[in-house]
Write a protein that holds these residues in place. Structure first.
Motif, PDB file in Angstrom:
ATOM      1  N   THR A  18       0.841  -1.189   0.000  1.00 24.30           N
ATOM      2  CA  THR A  18       0.000   0.000   0.000  1.00 24.30           C
ATOM      3  C   THR A  18       0.877   1.239   0.000  1.00 24.30           C
ATOM      4  O   THR A  18       1.796   1.355   0.815  1.00 24.30           O
ATOM      5  CB  THR A  18      -0.921   0.023   1.230  1.00 24.30           C
ATOM      6  N   GLU A  19       0.585   2.157  -0.920  1.00 25.87           N
ATOM      7  CA  GLU A  19       1.333   3.405  -1.021  1.00 25.87           C
ATOM      8  C   GLU A  19       0.358   4.568  -0.929  1.00 25.87           C
ATOM      9  O   GLU A  19      -0.619   4.619  -1.677  1.00 25.87           O
ATOM     10  CB  GLU A  19       2.093   3.471  -2.341  1.00 25.87           C
ATOM     11  N   GLN A  20       0.602   5.493  -0.020  1.00 27.20           N
ATOM     12  CA  GLN A  20      -0.247   6.674   0.100  1.00 27.20           C
ATOM     13  C   GLN A  20       0.192   7.711  -0.923  1.00 27.20           C
ATOM     14  O   GLN A  20       1.312   8.210  -0.873  1.00 27.20           O
ATOM     15  CB  GLN A  20      -0.184   7.253   1.512  1.00 27.20           C
ATOM     16  N   ILE A  21      -0.695   8.030  -1.871  1.00 28.70           N
ATOM     17  CA  ILE A  21      -0.400   8.999  -2.924  1.00 28.70           C
ATOM     18  C   ILE A  21      -0.735  10.410  -2.460  1.00 28.70           C
ATOM     19  O   ILE A  21      -0.008  11.369  -2.736  1.00 28.70           O
ATOM     20  CB  ILE A  21      -1.179   8.661  -4.202  1.00 28.70           C
ATOM     21  N   SER A  22      -1.846  10.550  -1.763  1.00 27.73           N
ATOM     22  CA  SER A  22      -2.273  11.836  -1.203  1.00 27.73           C
ATOM     23  C   SER A  22      -3.080  11.532   0.049  1.00 27.73           C
ATOM     24  O   SER A  22      -3.212  10.367   0.450  1.00 27.73           O
ATOM     25  CB  SER A  22      -3.095  12.630  -2.223  1.00 27.73           C
ATOM     26  N   SER A  23      -3.639  12.565   0.636  1.00 22.45           N
ATOM     27  CA  SER A  23      -4.409  12.344   1.857  1.00 22.45           C
ATOM     28  C   SER A  23      -5.666  11.514   1.614  1.00 22.45           C
ATOM     29  O   SER A  23      -6.215  10.924   2.550  1.00 22.45           O
ATOM     30  CB  SER A  23      -4.797  13.686   2.487  1.00 22.45           C
ATOM     31  N   HIS A  24      -6.106  11.447   0.360  1.00 24.26           N
ATOM     32  CA  HIS A  24      -7.345  10.728   0.045  1.00 24.26           C
ATOM     33  C   HIS A  24      -7.164   9.631  -1.004  1.00 24.26           C
ATOM     34  O   HIS A  24      -8.146   8.988  -1.367  1.00 24.26           O
ATOM     35  CB  HIS A  24      -8.420  11.716  -0.420  1.00 24.26           C
ATOM     36  N   LEU A  25      -5.966   9.403  -1.482  1.00 29.16           N
ATOM     37  CA  LEU A  25      -5.747   8.406  -2.530  1.00 29.16           C
ATOM     38  C   LEU A  25      -4.625   7.459  -2.137  1.00 29.16           C
ATOM     39  O   LEU A  25      -3.555   7.894  -1.710  1.00 29.16           O
ATOM     40  CB  LEU A  25      -5.416   9.100  -3.854  1.00 29.16           C
ATOM     41  N   PHE A  26      -4.890   6.152  -2.318  1.00 25.39           N
ATOM     42  CA  PHE A  26      -3.925   5.114  -1.973  1.00 25.39           C
ATOM     43  C   PHE A  26      -3.782   4.148  -3.144  1.00 25.39           C
ATOM     44  O   PHE A  26      -4.772   3.788  -3.786  1.00 25.39           O
ATOM     45  CB  PHE A  26      -4.379   4.341  -0.728  1.00 25.39           C
ATOM     46  N   ARG A  27      -2.560   3.768  -3.409  1.00 21.62           N
ATOM     47  CA  ARG A  27      -2.285   2.747  -4.421  1.00 21.62           C
ATOM     48  C   ARG A  27      -2.110   1.419  -3.695  1.00 21.62           C
ATOM     49  O   ARG A  27      -1.259   1.280  -2.816  1.00 21.62           O
ATOM     50  CB  ARG A  27      -1.025   3.104  -5.204  1.00 21.62           C
ATOM     51  N   VAL A  28      -2.926   0.446  -4.073  1.00 22.66           N
ATOM     52  CA  VAL A  28      -2.943  -0.837  -3.391  1.00 22.66           C
ATOM     53  C   VAL A  28      -2.596  -1.932  -4.384  1.00 22.66           C
ATOM     54  O   VAL A  28      -3.106  -1.946  -5.507  1.00 22.66           O
ATOM     55  CB  VAL A  28      -4.332  -1.107  -2.776  1.00 22.66           C
ATOM     56  N   SER A  29      -1.725  -2.850  -3.997  1.00 21.96           N
ATOM     57  CA  SER A  29      -1.345  -3.969  -4.851  1.00 21.96           C
ATOM     58  C   SER A  29      -1.575  -5.280  -4.113  1.00 21.96           C
ATOM     59  O   SER A  29      -1.294  -5.382  -2.913  1.00 21.96           O
ATOM     60  CB  SER A  29       0.134  -3.858  -5.246  1.00 21.96           C
ATOM     61  N   ASP A  30      -2.108  -6.264  -4.827  1.00 19.29           N
ATOM     62  CA  ASP A  30      -2.254  -7.601  -4.244  1.00 19.29           C
ATOM     63  C   ASP A  30      -1.127  -8.527  -4.694  1.00 19.29           C
ATOM     64  O   ASP A  30      -1.196  -9.736  -4.512  1.00 19.29           O
ATOM     65  CB  ASP A  30      -3.607  -8.201  -4.617  1.00 19.29           C
ATOM     66  N   GLY A  31      -0.093  -7.931  -5.297  1.00 22.75           N
ATOM     67  CA  GLY A  31       1.031  -8.720  -5.794  1.00 22.75           C
ATOM     68  C   GLY A  31       0.933  -9.016  -7.270  1.00 22.75           C
ATOM     69  O   GLY A  31       1.937  -9.351  -7.906  1.00 22.75           O
ATOM     70  N   ARG A  32      -0.272  -8.866  -7.830  1.00 23.09           N
ATOM     71  CA  ARG A  32      -0.475  -9.106  -9.269  1.00 23.09           C
ATOM     72  C   ARG A  32      -0.996  -7.863  -9.977  1.00 23.09           C
ATOM     73  O   ARG A  32      -0.579  -7.546 -11.082  1.00 23.09           O
ATOM     74  CB  ARG A  32      -1.450 -10.267  -9.478  1.00 23.09           C
ATOM     75  N   HIS A  33      -1.923  -7.173  -9.332  1.00 21.94           N
ATOM     76  CA  HIS A  33      -2.561  -6.005  -9.945  1.00 21.94           C
ATOM     77  C   HIS A  33      -2.530  -4.827  -8.986  1.00 21.94           C
ATOM     78  O   HIS A  33      -2.479  -5.002  -7.754  1.00 21.94           O
ATOM     79  CB  HIS A  33      -4.011  -6.321 -10.328  1.00 21.94           C
ATOM     80  N   ASP A  34      -2.583  -3.637  -9.568  1.00 21.58           N
ATOM     81  CA  ASP A  34      -2.645  -2.410  -8.782  1.00 21.58           C
ATOM     82  C   ASP A  34      -4.058  -1.841  -8.821  1.00 21.58           C
ATOM     83  O   ASP A  34      -4.753  -1.926  -9.840  1.00 21.58           O
ATOM     84  CB  ASP A  34      -1.674  -1.362  -9.333  1.00 21.58           C
ATOM     85  N   TYR A  35      -4.457  -1.254  -7.710  1.00 23.62           N
ATOM     86  CA  TYR A  35      -5.783  -0.674  -7.577  1.00 23.62           C
ATOM     87  C   TYR A  35      -5.656   0.712  -6.946  1.00 23.62           C
ATOM     88  O   TYR A  35      -4.708   0.982  -6.203  1.00 23.62           O
ATOM     89  CB  TYR A  35      -6.687  -1.544  -6.693  1.00 23.62           C
ATOM     90  N   ALA A  36      -6.631   1.561  -7.220  1.00 17.78           N
ATOM     91  CA  ALA A  36      -6.700   2.890  -6.598  1.00 17.78           C
ATOM     92  C   ALA A  36      -7.817   2.865  -5.569  1.00 17.78           C
ATOM     93  O   ALA A  36      -8.975   2.593  -5.896  1.00 17.78           O
ATOM     94  CB  ALA A  36      -6.965   3.962  -7.646  1.00 17.78           C
ATOM     95  N   LEU A  37      -7.470   3.135  -4.320  1.00 18.25           N
ATOM     96  CA  LEU A  37      -8.457   3.203  -3.254  1.00 18.25           C
ATOM     97  C   LEU A  37      -8.654   4.670  -2.879  1.00 18.25           C
ATOM     98  O   LEU A  37      -7.695   5.358  -2.526  1.00 18.25           O
ATOM     99  CB  LEU A  37      -8.002   2.406  -2.034  1.00 18.25           C
ATOM    100  N   LYS A  38      -9.884   5.137  -2.968  1.00 19.83           N
ATOM    101  CA  LYS A  38     -10.192   6.538  -2.698  1.00 19.83           C
ATOM    102  C   LYS A  38     -10.936   6.671  -1.367  1.00 19.83           C
ATOM    103  O   LYS A  38     -11.965   6.023  -1.154  1.00 19.83           O
ATOM    104  CB  LYS A  38     -11.056   7.125  -3.828  1.00 19.83           C
ATOM    105  N   LYS A  39     -10.379   7.468  -0.477  1.00 17.23           N
ATOM    106  CA  LYS A  39     -11.064   7.867   0.754  1.00 17.23           C
ATOM    107  C   LYS A  39     -11.918   9.072   0.383  1.00 17.23           C
ATOM    108  O   LYS A  39     -11.415  10.175   0.202  1.00 17.23           O
ATOM    109  CB  LYS A  39     -10.043   8.225   1.830  1.00 17.23           C
ATOM    110  N   SER A  40     -13.203   8.857   0.243  1.00 14.56           N
ATOM    111  CA  SER A  40     -14.056   9.871  -0.376  1.00 14.56           C
ATOM    112  C   SER A  40     -14.543  10.908   0.635  1.00 14.56           C
ATOM    113  O   SER A  40     -14.382  10.757   1.852  1.00 14.56           O
ATOM    114  CB  SER A  40     -15.262   9.207  -1.038  1.00 14.56           C
ATOM    115  N   ARG A  41     -15.159  11.946   0.068  1.00 11.49           N
ATOM    116  CA  ARG A  41     -15.848  12.958   0.879  1.00 11.49           C
ATOM    117  C   ARG A  41     -17.364  12.790   0.764  1.00 11.49           C
ATOM    118  O   ARG A  41     -18.126  13.723   1.053  1.00 11.49           O
ATOM    119  CB  ARG A  41     -15.432  14.364   0.425  1.00 11.49           C
ATOM    120  N   LEU A  42     -17.786  11.622   0.345  1.00 11.90           N
ATOM    121  CA  LEU A  42     -19.210  11.357   0.211  1.00 11.90           C
ATOM    122  C   LEU A  42     -19.886  11.373   1.581  1.00 11.90           C
ATOM    123  O   LEU A  42     -19.281  11.041   2.597  1.00 11.90           O
ATOM    124  CB  LEU A  42     -19.437   9.995  -0.453  1.00 11.90           C
TER     125      LEU A  42
END
Length: 336
Positions: A18-42
């Motif tokens: 897991t890599e924190q890109i910004s205060s609300h965006l994280f790059r997550v990898s399961d070892g095969r694929h990368d995903y963008a996890l967004k901490k939303s303001r919803l």
């Protein structure tokens, strides 16, 4: 990162990295694929319309809306400790910066607006009153700007910001004159045709929310609404002309990619120009300078003023094109 781990587990896998890109965006990898996890303001009030965006994207095959993954319990979001998270594919975040990429963005926006477009009739009397009041306000803008110029010219040595305002003044006079004319044209066009278009609007459309890798994808629909398409167009055009190198001529050449997919009617053209010609932000910057409460350096204030001026120049240029029957969506501009 405990909350991030909880959110990722909602999608059925444990993050390998897991890599924190910004205060609300994280790059997550399961070892095969990368995903963008967004901490939303919803919020509880906005999440339902946000969900509707993705239901519409699926039903209408809006492929340029970047999809979100479902959680293990088939939800579009993960709710963790009072915060809504959502996960999308990880895409290279190349913002559109050349003419072909911006043309693709216009095409994409046009498709979303056209496929979700509906019309309804709105009371012409209330619209007439509202814009008549705005027209009266417009007539005060020139006096306000003239007062600023007189104040600055009384200084023995003008600051760079003050000199910039005085240099812009003759153009602003033309802007305000044209704004008054466009409001009058809008009122006349509305009285002839009270049909009002509304469609799915992003609500915060700028290049930061558009990924242009192979094909454009629009992200972050947290401020989505159903409104007139001018809302999105105004936001995107202002952003492009303020902060990027596209000139009014460039924008006029690229705009047919939008209008061929979602043509604007006469009153929408006038409304777009009204938004672009509105000097409200420009005047606010001067007021902030005078009150010494802007919190920005002189150079920063000069840049912001120039950005606001570029927006007004765009509105003025496009207004002149319309008067010459050379609208930015004219058939003389071939779409590539």
């Amino acid at each position: 990162m405990k909350m991030i781990e909880k959110a990722v587990r909602k999608y059925g896998f444990f993050p390998y990295y897991t890599e924190q890109i910004s205060s609300h965006l994280f790059r997550v990898s399961d070892g095969r694929h990368d995903y963008a996890l967004k901490k939303s303001r919803l919020t509880e009030e906005t999440v339902h319309l946000w969900e509707h965006v993705y239901h519409q994207a699926h039903a209408l095959q809006l492929k340029n809306i970047l999809p979100v993954y479902l959680t293990v319990d088939s939800k579009l979001y993960a709710w963790v400790d009072g915060i809504y998270y959502y996960m999308t594919p990880w895409k290279k975040s190349n913002s559109p910066n050349n003419q072909e990429e911006v043309r693709d963005v216009f095409r994409t926006i046009g498709e979303v607006h056209a496929k979700t477009k509906q019309t309804q009739s709105i009371d012409a009397h209330s619209v007439h009153n509202r814009f008549s009041d705005y027209r009266s306000q417009c007539r005060n803008f020139q006096d306000t700007l003239l007062d600023f110029v007189k104040q600055f010219e009384q200084n023995r040595f003008m600051s760079p910001f003050e000199l910039q305002v005085c240099t812009h003044y003759h153009v602003l006079v033309n802007v305000i004159t044209e704004l008054d004319a466009q409001v009058a044209h809008f009122i006349d066009a509305w009285e002839e045709n009270s049909a009002w278009s509304y469609c799915l609007c992003h609500g915060n459309l700028n290049v930061e929310h558009i990924l242009s890798h192979h094909q454009p994808h629009i992200i972050n629909w947290e401020k989505a609404s159903y409104d007139n398409p001018i809302i999105d167009l105004t936001a995107f055009l202002k952003n492009q002309v303020r902060y990027y190198d596209q000139s009014p001529e460039d924008m006029a050449e690229l705009f047919p990619s939008y209008s061929h997919r979602n043509p604007l009617d006469e009153k929408e053209w006038h409304l777009l120009l009204i938004h672009l010609l509105d000097p409200g932000h420009y005047i606010q910057l001067i007021e902030g300078y005078i009150s010494a409460q802007s919190g920005h350096s002189m150079i920063a204030q000069q840049k912001m003023l120039q950005h606001a001026f570029r927006q007004l120049q765009l509105g003025l240029d496009w207004s002149l094109r319309l008067k010459s029957d050379i609208a930015p969506d004219s058939e003389t501009h071939a779409e590539s």
